[in-house]
Design a protein around this motif. Structure first.
Motif, PDB file in Angstrom:
ATOM      1  N   SER A 532       0.850  -1.186   0.000  1.00 37.05           N
ATOM      2  CA  SER A 532       0.000   0.000   0.000  1.00 37.05           C
ATOM      3  C   SER A 532       0.883   1.233   0.000  1.00 37.05           C
ATOM      4  CB  SER A 532      -0.890   0.011   1.244  1.00 37.05           C
ATOM      5  OG  SER A 532      -1.496   1.294   1.366  1.00 37.05           O
ATOM      6  N   GLY A 533       0.722   2.058  -1.026  1.00 36.17           N
ATOM      7  CA  GLY A 533       1.493   3.296  -1.083  1.00 36.17           C
ATOM      8  C   GLY A 533       0.932   4.351  -0.151  1.00 36.17           C
ATOM      9  N   ALA A 534      -0.352   4.232   0.160  1.00 34.82           N
ATOM     10  CA  ALA A 534      -0.997   5.216   1.028  1.00 34.82           C
ATOM     11  C   ALA A 534      -0.948   4.741   2.474  1.00 34.82           C
ATOM     12  CB  ALA A 534      -2.452   5.410   0.600  1.00 34.82           C
ATOM     13  N   GLY A 535      -0.987   5.674   3.400  1.00 30.50           N
ATOM     14  CA  GLY A 535      -1.075   5.335   4.811  1.00 30.50           C
ATOM     15  C   GLY A 535      -2.521   5.030   5.178  1.00 30.50           C
ATOM     16  N   HIS A 536      -2.721   4.167   6.158  1.00 33.25           N
ATOM     17  CA  HIS A 536      -4.078   3.804   6.569  1.00 33.25           C
ATOM     18  C   HIS A 536      -4.117   3.618   8.075  1.00 33.25           C
ATOM     19  CE1 HIS A 536      -5.372   3.375   2.472  1.00 33.25           C
ATOM     20  NE2 HIS A 536      -4.341   2.624   2.213  1.00 33.25           N
ATOM     21  N   ASP A 537      -5.338   3.621   8.611  1.00 30.36           N
ATOM     22  CA  ASP A 537      -5.487   3.424  10.053  1.00 30.36           C
ATOM     23  C   ASP A 537      -4.815   2.133  10.517  1.00 30.36           C
ATOM     24  OD1 ASP A 537      -7.126   5.751  10.886  1.00 30.36           O
ATOM     25  OD2 ASP A 537      -8.516   4.953   9.402  1.00 30.36           O
ATOM     26  N   ALA A 538      -4.785   1.131   9.635  1.00 35.99           N
ATOM     27  CA  ALA A 538      -4.149  -0.149   9.990  1.00 35.99           C
ATOM     28  C   ALA A 538      -2.695   0.038  10.428  1.00 35.99           C
ATOM     29  CB  ALA A 538      -4.222  -1.124   8.805  1.00 35.99           C
ATOM     30  N   MET A 539      -2.041   1.108   9.919  1.00 33.46           N
ATOM     31  CA  MET A 539      -0.652   1.376  10.345  1.00 33.46           C
ATOM     32  C   MET A 539      -0.570   1.640  11.839  1.00 33.46           C
ATOM     33  SD  MET A 539       0.509   4.221   7.575  1.00 33.46           S
ATOM     34  CE  MET A 539       2.272   4.061   7.626  1.00 33.46           C
ATOM     35  N   LYS A 540      -1.587   2.331  12.359  1.00 31.23           N
ATOM     36  CA  LYS A 540      -1.585   2.642  13.791  1.00 31.23           C
ATOM     37  C   LYS A 540      -1.849   1.371  14.596  1.00 31.23           C
ATOM     38  CE  LYS A 540      -0.829   5.871  15.575  1.00 31.23           C
ATOM     39  NZ  LYS A 540       0.551   6.364  15.880  1.00 31.23           N
ATOM     40  N   LEU A 541      -2.884   0.643  14.212  1.00 35.72           N
ATOM     41  CA  LEU A 541      -3.219  -0.572  14.945  1.00 35.72           C
ATOM     42  C   LEU A 541      -2.079  -1.582  14.880  1.00 35.72           C
ATOM     43  CD1 LEU A 541      -5.938  -0.807  16.421  1.00 35.72           C
ATOM     44  CD2 LEU A 541      -6.080   0.832  14.570  1.00 35.72           C
ATOM     45  N   HIS A 542      -1.320  -1.519  13.801  1.00 34.06           N
ATOM     46  CA  HIS A 542      -0.161  -2.388  13.614  1.00 34.06           C
ATOM     47  C   HIS A 542       0.807  -2.299  14.800  1.00 34.06           C
ATOM     48  CE1 HIS A 542       3.020  -4.413  11.294  1.00 34.06           C
ATOM     49  NE2 HIS A 542       3.849  -3.547  11.831  1.00 34.06           N
ATOM     50  N   GLU A 543       0.832  -1.134  15.435  1.00 33.89           N
ATOM     51  CA  GLU A 543       1.767  -0.944  16.547  1.00 33.89           C
ATOM     52  C   GLU A 543       1.407  -1.816  17.746  1.00 33.89           C
ATOM     53  OE1 GLU A 543       1.772   3.308  17.180  1.00 33.89           O
ATOM     54  OE2 GLU A 543       2.318   3.682  15.082  1.00 33.89           O
ATOM     55  N   VAL A 544       0.151  -2.236  17.829  1.00 32.73           N
ATOM     56  CA  VAL A 544      -0.243  -3.001  19.018  1.00 32.73           C
ATOM     57  C   VAL A 544      -0.837  -4.380  18.732  1.00 32.73           C
ATOM     58  CG1 VAL A 544      -0.612  -0.917  20.399  1.00 32.73           C
ATOM     59  CG2 VAL A 544      -2.521  -1.878  19.110  1.00 32.73           C
ATOM     60  N   MET A 545      -1.194  -4.657  17.489  1.00 25.36           N
ATOM     61  CA  MET A 545      -1.778  -5.987  17.218  1.00 25.36           C
ATOM     62  C   MET A 545      -1.559  -6.363  15.751  1.00 25.36           C
ATOM     63  SD  MET A 545      -5.892  -5.228  17.260  1.00 25.36           S
ATOM     64  CE  MET A 545      -5.987  -4.221  18.729  1.00 25.36           C
ATOM     65  N   PRO A 546      -1.719  -7.665  15.410  1.00 25.41           N
ATOM     66  CA  PRO A 546      -1.549  -8.061  14.010  1.00 25.41           C
ATOM     67  C   PRO A 546      -2.614  -7.410  13.132  1.00 25.41           C
ATOM     68  CG  PRO A 546      -2.426  -9.889  15.300  1.00 25.41           C
ATOM     69  CD  PRO A 546      -2.070  -8.808  16.268  1.00 25.41           C
ATOM     70  N   GLN A 547      -2.247  -7.077  11.899  1.00 30.63           N
ATOM     71  CA  GLN A 547      -3.208  -6.448  10.992  1.00 30.63           C
ATOM     72  C   GLN A 547      -2.952  -6.895   9.565  1.00 30.63           C
ATOM     73  OE1 GLN A 547      -2.436  -4.089   8.426  1.00 30.63           O
ATOM     74  NE2 GLN A 547      -0.225  -4.169   8.861  1.00 30.63           N
ATOM     75  N   ALA A 548      -3.995  -6.803   8.738  1.00 29.04           N
ATOM     76  CA  ALA A 548      -3.844  -7.020   7.297  1.00 29.04           C
ATOM     77  C   ALA A 548      -4.999  -6.322   6.591  1.00 29.04           C
ATOM     78  CB  ALA A 548      -3.845  -8.510   6.956  1.00 29.04           C
ATOM     79  N   MET A 549      -4.710  -5.811   5.415  1.00 28.53           N
ATOM     80  CA  MET A 549      -5.715  -5.046   4.667  1.00 28.53           C
ATOM     81  C   MET A 549      -6.122  -5.737   3.370  1.00 28.53           C
ATOM     82  SD  MET A 549      -4.407  -1.121   4.922  1.00 28.53           S
ATOM     83  CE  MET A 549      -5.951  -0.524   4.187  1.00 28.53           C
ATOM     84  N   LEU A 550      -7.330  -5.415   2.936  1.00 28.68           N
ATOM     85  CA  LEU A 550      -7.827  -5.846   1.631  1.00 28.68           C
ATOM     86  C   LEU A 550      -8.102  -4.596   0.804  1.00 28.68           C
ATOM     87  CD1 LEU A 550      -8.964  -8.291  -0.100  1.00 28.68           C
ATOM     88  CD2 LEU A 550     -11.216  -7.541   0.699  1.00 28.68           C
ATOM     89  N   PHE A 551      -7.608  -4.572  -0.420  1.00 30.02           N
ATOM     90  CA  PHE A 551      -7.874  -3.449  -1.327  1.00 30.02           C
ATOM     91  C   PHE A 551      -8.994  -3.793  -2.289  1.00 30.02           C
ATOM     92  CE2 PHE A 551      -3.568  -0.987  -1.379  1.00 30.02           C
ATOM     93  CZ  PHE A 551      -3.957  -0.329  -0.228  1.00 30.02           C
TER      94      PHE A 551
END
Ligand SMILES: [Zn+2]
Length: 591
Positions: A532-551
């Motif tokens: 992902s070239g853009a930043g997303h809220d998932a970046m923040k949550l990434h700091e405290v828990m596992p995350q993954a995005m769907l485009f």
């Protein structure tokens, strides 16, 4: 009787070909070649197979296909020699019902387009929802695309032809993407709220805690109630949080969501799609009276874009304990502090620390987001699997020189602040390009109190740099900032620079990425992994828990932060199905 996929898979080739008759205008060979790949697990798989056939056929057959299409509201419509499918589509769009002026205008556009490109203008007039564009929307798209680049227009015509085929296929199979349409409609309705100054121009702008922003929060919370969420609240920073309880109290929650604020004159889907897709899933669970072994927490984040205040990811940051109290004293363009805006909105500032989530209570975070780029659109793929979110850093700065008379100040005695920033922009462009996958942008540039006859004494600018890893991002930033120092020293200028945002690169958690991949595969959608070239809220949550995005694919080359941002109800429907599938996987895993 609508067809079924089983019938199509079992039929003889001539029968199957008959079933798919008329999908592509006068070009049965496309369906015929795709049918060699039977059996199909889903309509999405069949649709993609047909796009591949056309891709592989090369330019000449593609042009022949485009030229097999009638002009919009053209001679074939007037002489009633359109195919049944085309007549139906052009009628639905109101094109058979043009005023003489509209008709004449469309004829002019048809002639201009044909003269420029050598093929007719193709537009899927039933549009992204499938229920028809208005005449005004059609003329708008026509006027824009008549100025397009020839290579782009050929590809764009083909994409519209695939969209036309998709809708025709849906009709044959009696398929309506109802979940996708619901999600599409929510976004359309929410887009009615826009900040003053933009609303009047029909533009969408929703910045932190404006009336429009608070109206959006109200709408989302009411819709959550209608969907059957058990607890709904607008929290201390304005996030809308809906919780759908697990089957057993005390079980962990899956957390998901995205933002509902927008950039100025932005699109309707950026952020909002990631709130409404899981809402549609909860709505269906509730309607079926179903509880899962885990709860679902859907968050509409209040602030992600950093438009009114320099506080990007404020909403998701509050959940990870990263709300910065210094933000409260920031002033917006009208001199209103964030504290005042929050008090005016009735938010309890004292409660912000309580928003921090305990990661032990959560399975992980997933986020659905419109791609905001051209990749999926070009590949004719509805969904993309995010492998990581690029790290980014942002600055705002000002170069300060000497304002002086543009006529009397010789070139070698100037302290031109804007020329210095111009030099910086060119350097940043070239430095980022050197990496291949880094990007650097000066998106804001202003000469305060500038005048046509005054050498710029000040130039304000922004700087945004991103790369797939933190180290690569930092290397770009270091070089660009060193260049700024060098330019200012050489030109005898001084500058200020403030870092407004720094976000670490966020690789997807492998087990969560695998769940999105399993979901896409189950839907018959070919896997496409991408950063992902853009930043997303998932970046923040990434700091405290596992995350993954769907485009999810965007139309119009995936343009975003722009009113042309668009996505189809069909693609949104697949996103809902993919989300459903992840819920199903998590349920199975927990047994
Ligand atoms: Zn977004």
């Amino acid at each position: 009787m609508p067809l079924t996929l089983d019938q199509l898979n079992a039929a003889s080739l001539p029968e199957a070909l008959q079933m798919l008759d008329g999908l592509y205008e006068h070009s049965p060979w496309i369906a015929e070649r795709a049918l060699a790949q039977r059996p199909f697990a889903s309509l999405a798989q069949l649709k993609h197979a047909m796009t591949r056939v056309l891709d592989e056929a090369g330019v000449e057959p593609q042009l022949a296909l485009i030229r097999a299409h009638p002009e919009l509201a053209g001679k074939a419509m007037v002489s009633k020699t359109l195919t049944a499918e085309s007549t139906n589509e052009q009628t639905k769009a109101g094109l058979t019902n043009c005023t003489p002026e509209e008709f004449a205008h469309i004829q002019q556009l048809n002639a201009a387009y044909n003269a420029r490109f050598g093929f007719p203008f193709i537009l899927a007039v039933r549009g992204p929802r499938g229920t028809g564009l208005t005449k005004a929307e059609i003329i708008d798209a026509f006027e824009r695309r008549v100025h397009g680049h020839p290579d782009f227009e050929r590809a764009e015509c083909l994409r519209n032809i695939h969209r036309i085929a998709e809708i025709r296929l849906n009709d044959k199979f009696g398929f309506e993407p109802v979940d996708g349409q619901r999600v599409w409609d929510w976004q359309e309705t929410l887009a009615q709220h826009s900040d003053p100054g933009y609303a009047e121009k029909g533009q969408l702008t929703v910045t932190y805690l404006t009336d429009a922003h608070r109206a959006c929060a109200q709408r989302i919370s009411h819709w959550m109630k209608d969907c059957g969420f058990d607890e709904i609240e607008i929290d201390a920073v304005g996030n809308v949080v809906g919780r759908y309880h697990p089957a057993t109290p005390g079980a962990k929650y899956l957390i998901t969501g995205s933002h509902y604020d927008t950039v100025r004159n932005g699109g309707k889907y950026d952020g909002r799609l990631g709130i409404f897709v899981p809402m549609a899933c909860v709505q269906k669970l509730h309607a079926a009276g179903k509880r899962l072994p885990f709860g679902i927490e859907v968050v509409g984040f209040a602030e992600e874009e950093g438009q009114r205040y320099k506080a990007t990811f404020l909403g998701s940051g509050a959940l990870t304990g990263h709300f910065d109290n210094a933000w409260l004293d920031q002033k917006d363009a009208d001199g209103i502090t964030m504290r005042e805006a929050m008090q005016h909105a009735g938010l309890c500032i004292d409660d912000i620390p309580k928003l921090q989530r305990d990661p032990a209570q959560y399975l992980g975070f997933i986020e659905v987001h419109i791609e905001q780029g051209p990749v999926l659109n070009e590949l004719n793929l509805p969904l993309g699997i995010v492998t990581s979110i690029n790290g980014s850093v942002r600055y705002v700065g000002e170069v300060i020189g000497m304002a002086s008379h543009a006529g009397t100040t010789p070139m070698d005695r100037r302290r031109d602040a804007a020329a210095a920033v111009a030099e910086l922009i060119l350097y940043a462009e070239q430095r980022a390009a050197r990496d291949g996958d880094s990007v650097a942008t000066v998106g804001m540039l202003q000469v305060p109190n500038g005048s046509i006859n005054v050498v710029p004494g000040s130039c304000k600018f922004s700087l945004d740099m991103r790369a797939p890893t933190n180290a690569q991002r930092d290397a770009v930033a270091q070089d660009v900032l060193a260049k700024l120092n060098e330019i200012c020293e050489r030109r005898g200028l001084r500058h200020t620079l403030e870092e407004t945002m720094r976000a670490a690169a966020a690789p997807s958690a492998p087990e969560w990425q695998a769940r999105w991949e399993a979901a896409a595969t189950a839907l018959g959608v070919p896997l496409h992994r991408m950063p992902s070239g853009a930043g997303h809220d998932a970046m923040k949550l990434h700091e405290v828990m596992p995350q993954a995005m769907l485009f999810v694919r965007g139309e119009n080359s995936g343009i975003s932060h722009n009113p042309l941002e668009s996505s189809t109800a069909d693609d949104m429907d697949l996103a809902v199905k993919a989300f459903d599938h992840v819920l199903h996987q998590l349920t199975t895993e927990s047994h």
